[in-house]
Design an enzyme around this catalytic site. Structure first.
Site, mmCIF file in Angstrom:
data_model
loop_
_atom_site.group_PDB
_atom_site.id
_atom_site.type_symbol
_atom_site.label_atom_id
_atom_site.label_comp_id
_atom_site.label_asym_id
_atom_site.label_seq_id
_atom_site.Cartn_x
_atom_site.Cartn_y
_atom_site.Cartn_z
ATOM 1 N N GLU A 190 0.713 -1.100 -0.074
ATOM 2 C CA GLU A 190 -0.004 -0.059 -0.099
ATOM 3 C C GLU A 190 0.791 1.218 -0.058
ATOM 4 O OE1 GLU A 190 -2.708 0.034 3.463
ATOM 5 O OE2 GLU A 190 -3.909 -1.370 2.634
ATOM 6 N N GLU B 182 -6.057 -7.680 0.436
ATOM 7 C CA GLU B 182 -6.348 -7.248 1.648
ATOM 8 C C GLU B 182 -7.692 -6.440 1.653
ATOM 9 O OE1 GLU B 182 -2.848 -5.656 3.672
ATOM 10 O OE2 GLU B 182 -4.551 -4.313 4.620
#
Ligand code: IDC
Length: 324
Positions: free
Chosen positions: A157, A250
């Protein structure tokens, strides 16, 4: 090549059903060209919760919940006082590499897929530790090459510098990807590579405006259902309309801090969107840490043979979203 189990307990494994995966248009497809949707679970930080990477644990998740992919989240930098790959010493790096290879091998024996995740987080810009990332993939790819069940995730991320508020852009992520992907592909050009997107992997819309120029690339979309709602689903819709292949490596049913309340209404809307579009998804997280997103209860120290009593409320949602 290593053997990936095709049949277990009298039925075909995920790999037995699908075999080699690749990307076609916006879809992940199997060896027969059929669209594949994987569902699975992500470990917590491998430096913090290494004990869950074991045969007993993964076997329980596959047998009880039909998990078809496990994600090994190797933090690239320190988090919660635990060193990541980049800031630890060589001994720690060796341990993490061994853990990953053992996780990959366990998944191969269970006949499921395995995501190896270079989990940037507090090192918010993937370019910060790019030398370490390249070192890691150069070392691991010659071994991972032997495993046809592996998917590579190169930057969990990309996010922001909390001191200045500066947000990492897709251009900067592309610079990183255009350096790392050729290194991986030179060693092993057979695997799907998943690339993180700006704003904690929410901005798939921006990535879809200028995708990378390689085969077999997918783009990361992450959501935590109580925080990320229509505005992030709209980004997914935009990217899908542009044919961008998306992988939800995720998600959480609670808030963006991995904690808070569980939002069933928003989670159901998200999962329906993913199922309607055959988008693979992986729930965060496999640990007993006292936080909403953990799937194992804090007082449960078992590492396998899980029963419903061992699952948290997130764990119960995991169960619901796995055996759909
Ligand atoms: C969280 C963990 C938490 C830990 C924190 C920092 O759940 O226990 O203290 O990281 O290491 C992400 C990240 C993922 C986060 C998760 C929840 O990829 O590492 O895990 N999250 O905050 N993105 C959005 C949410």
């Amino acid at each position: 090549m290593k053997t990936i189990t095709l049949d277990r307990n009298g039925k075909k494994t995920a790999y037995g059903q699908h075999g080699h995966l690749s990307v076609s248009g916006k879809n992940m497809v199997d060896a027969n060209g059929n669209i594949v949707q994987l569902r699975g679970i992500s470990t917590h930080n491998l430096s913090s919760y290494p004990e869950y990477v074991c045969n007993e644990c993964f076997t329980s998740l596959v047998d009880n919940y039909d998990v078809t992919v496990m994600r090994l989240a190797m933090y690239s930098a320190v988090a919660d006082g635990d060193n990541g790959y980049s800031d630890g010493d060589d001994a720690h790096r060796d341990e993490l590499e061994k853990l990953i290879l053992s996780g990959v091998q366990i998944c191969a024996e269970l006949g499921i897929y395995c995501i190896v995740d270079w989990h940037i987080l507090f090192d918010y810009d993937p370019n910060m530790n790019i030398d370490m990332a390249i070192k890691f993939w150069k070392k691991l790819c010659p071994i991972l090459k032997e495993y046809d069940n592996v998917i590579i995730e190169i930057c969990n991320e990309p996010n922001m510098n909390f001191d200045t508020g500066y947000k990492v852009t897709w251009d900067e992520i592309s610079v990183f990807a255009n350096k790392v992907i050729p290194v991986i592909k030179e060693i092993d050009d057979s695997k799907i590579i998943v690339v993180g997107t700006p704003t904690w992997s929410q901005d798939v819309d921006i990535a879809s405006n200028s995708p990378l120029k390689y085969d077999n690339i997918m783009y990361t979309l992450h959501f935590y259902a109580d925080t990320h709602r229509d505005e992030v689903r709209d980004k997914a819709g935009y990217a899908l309309a542009k044919n961008l292949p998306i992988f939800v490596t995720e998600f959480g049913v609670g808030d963006a801090l991995g904690d808070g309340i569980i939002n069933d209404e928003q989670s159901d809307i998200w999962i329906k969107l993913l199922n309607d579009n055959s988008i693979s998804y992986v729930i965060w997280n496999l640990s007993n840490k006292a936080e909403t997103s953990s799937i194992i209860k804090a007082d449960c120290t078992k590492l396998g043979a899980f029963t419903d009593d061992d699952l948290t409320e997130s764990g119960k949602r995991m169960k619901k979203y796995m055996n759909i």
